[in-house]
Design a protein around this motif. Structure first.
Motif: not given
Lengths: 292, 272
Positions: B39-67
């Motif tokens: 939200y804060q840096s909409i136009l920043n193409l390169i994340p200031t602090k890259p994180t894979i949190d979204n991917y791990t959260t996703l992995n908890h919420q849905v069964n990725l392998i199954r999908l």
């Protein structure tokens, strides 16, 4: 042996023929049948209502709105997915000398992605509050209108999303058509110093007619079906059916409102429109094929 | 003067290229941002602090392998079905003379003009009767043939000289062997390209699966993604973008490997 030879080709056609009969021909007949009944997809009995569902297609105010929307969709899709790719393919073919291959490869990339992905990305890009476009608008003192509140603007956005996906595909089809025009015809006009725009208008466009009509018809037939996905993901036809079209409304009637008869009548109406397009396709495009 | 003019013509093309690619680049970049940063840096193409949190959260919420498996399995069945039925039908049109040939061919081509809305109610009822709701087989079953494939295969077969077949037929070589040992090897490039297209289209498919797959365990990737977009309280875009990024990997790899084939087959499908 002789009768065997006669049956053989049909054996090769059997898998396709069987699948088409079960999942296409019989369903079309059955939908036609259902269009004369009042039914909710579950009840054991169907009430025969004659032509009422068809009368409603044209007299019900919501249906009328949806039909007008469909017309609006077709015009927009033609501009975005046919006219613009055609102009771009003419530029790539006749006005630049390098990078043709690179443009083809790049333009095609969005075609690889699901329209659900496209719908998600563009609902972020054009998000009226937190999206990058709204941000740029604010920075320069404008306000991005909340397009989800306006049927007309929503239709524009939904068409843009489909455009993002099919632009490259249509561009390549049209460019291929231009590429198949004999080179000596083009060379002859350059020697005669005929201006390029006149060469394009008088020679290229008529020669490319068959593929252009093919893409034009495809734009309508596929475009209206492609729009379904972003519509369902983003607007679900709203506000107040403002962004619904005849295909989406058929789905709403069938699987959300459970008005199977109305849905079937709408589907048959769509089919009749598409049949006119099919007739044009056979007349102008397939007519040249040797199987005619 | 002339070269300046030339550059000017490239301008609209470069803009279109950016419109095509930038959304995807931003999507991938955002999938490595925190919600706050997105939200804060909409136009920043390169994340200031890259994180894979979204991917791990996703992995908890849905069964990725199954999908991924559901989607892959469905796309594979549909692709193999369409290739097989298409090749057989094209072979019949190319090498046999039979009654009503042109009519049957036009009937096949005409199926492209049938809107899915006209078949969806009866097909839904059939799949429900067969107890195949919530099964990817139910999604695949009505889609095992495709007129576009027939058209492209027929066009490629027309390039094989008829004399070859005439001589094989004089030698009484059975059609079965001609089909498998001669036609299929010659058609390999177009089988690959058409197959790649079928696979990608099926991988991305949304409309028909939404009718058949209601149970989350049977979802394919596009349906799972849709769930993230329409979720209550607004979309968590970084999360949705992480799922999208996973979704586009396979089509991109296929395109990178078979790019030339794929673009050729599209050209072929339009040439009359």
């Amino acid at each position: 042996m002789h009768s065997n030879k006669k049956i053989l080709p049909f054996l090769y056609l059997l898998p396709t023929g069987l699948l088409l009969t079960i999942f296409m021909i019989i369903p079309i007949i059955y939908t036609f049948y259902l269009s004369f009944f009042d039914w909710n997809l579950i009840a054991p009995t169907k009430d025969f209502v004659g032509m009422r569902n068809y009368v409603e297609v044209f007299t019900d105010p919501v249906n009328q709105k949806v039909l007008i929307n469909t017309f609006f969709y077709i015009i927009l899709l033609l501009i975005l997915n046919f006219v613009i790719p055609y102009i771009i393919s003419l530029i790539v073919k006749f006005f630049i000398k390098k990078m043709q291959g690179a443009y083809k490869i790049v333009f095609f990339i969005p075609s690889l992605f699901s329209l659900v992905v496209g719908a998600m990305i563009f609902s972020w890009i054009l998000n009226p509050v937190s999206g990058p476009v709204a941000f740029l608008f604010r920075e320069s003192g404008f306000v991005l209108p909340n397009w989800t509140n306006s049927g007309a603007l929503a239709i524009v956005v939904l068409c843009l999303i489909t455009n993002w996906k099919v632009f490259g595909y249509n561009f390549i089809l049209l460019l291929t058509g231009l590429g198949s025009i004999p080179k000596n015809i083009i060379d002859a006009t350059t020697i005669d110093r005929i201006p390029k725009w006149r060469m394009i208008w008088n020679i290229i466009l008529p020669m490319n007619k068959s593929i252009a009509i093919y893409v034009l018809i495809l734009t309508i037939v596929q475009g209206l079906q492609y729009v379904f996905t972003p519509t369902n993901v983003i607007t679900t036809g709203g506000p107040y059916y403002g962004s619904s079209n005849v295909l989406y409304h058929t789905y709403l009637n069938a699987f959300v409102l459970y008005k199977t008869g109305n849905a079937s009548a709408l589907a048959i109406t769509t089919f009749l429109i598409f049949l006119v397009l099919l007739y044009l396709e056979i007349k102008f495009v397939e007519g040249r094929s040797k199987y005619e | 003067m002339n070269s300046k003019k030339n550059v000017l013509w490239h301008l609209p093309l470069i803009i279109i290229g950016l419109v095509a690619l930038l959304p995807v680049v931003f999507m991938i970049s955002n999938s490595f941002k925190t919600l706050q940063e997105s939200y804060q840096s909409i136009l920043n193409l390169i994340p200031t602090k890259p994180t894979i949190d979204n991917y791990t959260t996703l992995n908890h919420q849905v069964n990725l392998i199954r999908l991924i498996w559901n989607t892959f399995f469905m796309a594979t069945i549909v692709t193999l079905g369409k290739l097989l039925t298409g090749l057989l039908a094209a072979y019949a049109f190319r090498y046999f003379q039979f009654k009503h040939k042109s009519f049957i061919y036009l009937l096949f081509v005409a199926t492209i003009f049938v809107p899915f809305t006209i078949v969806m109610i009866p097909n839904y009822l059939v799949i429900a009767k067969l107890n195949l709701l919530n099964s990817v087989i139910g999604v695949a079953l009505p889609q095992l043939c495709d007129a576009t494939g027939i058209m492209i295969f027929l066009k490629t077969m027309e390039k094989i000289p008829s004399s070859l077949f005439d001589s094989l037929k004089i030698d009484d070589i059975p059609n079965r062997r001609i089909f498998f040992n001669i036609v299929l090897p010659i058609l390999r490039p177009s089988i690959i390209s058409v197959g790649a297209m079928f696979f990608i289209n099926s991988w991305n498919e949304y409309v028909w699966p939404t009718l058949i797959l209601k149970d989350k365990g049977s979802f394919t990737l596009p349906l799972a993604l849709q769930n993230y977009i329409s979720s209550e309280g607004g979309t968590n875009f970084p999360l949705a973008m992480a799922l999208s990024s996973i979704m586009i990997v396979l089509p991109l790899i296929i395109y990178l490997i078979f790019q030339r084939y794929i673009l050729n087959s599209i050209s072929n499908s339009g040439l009359k």
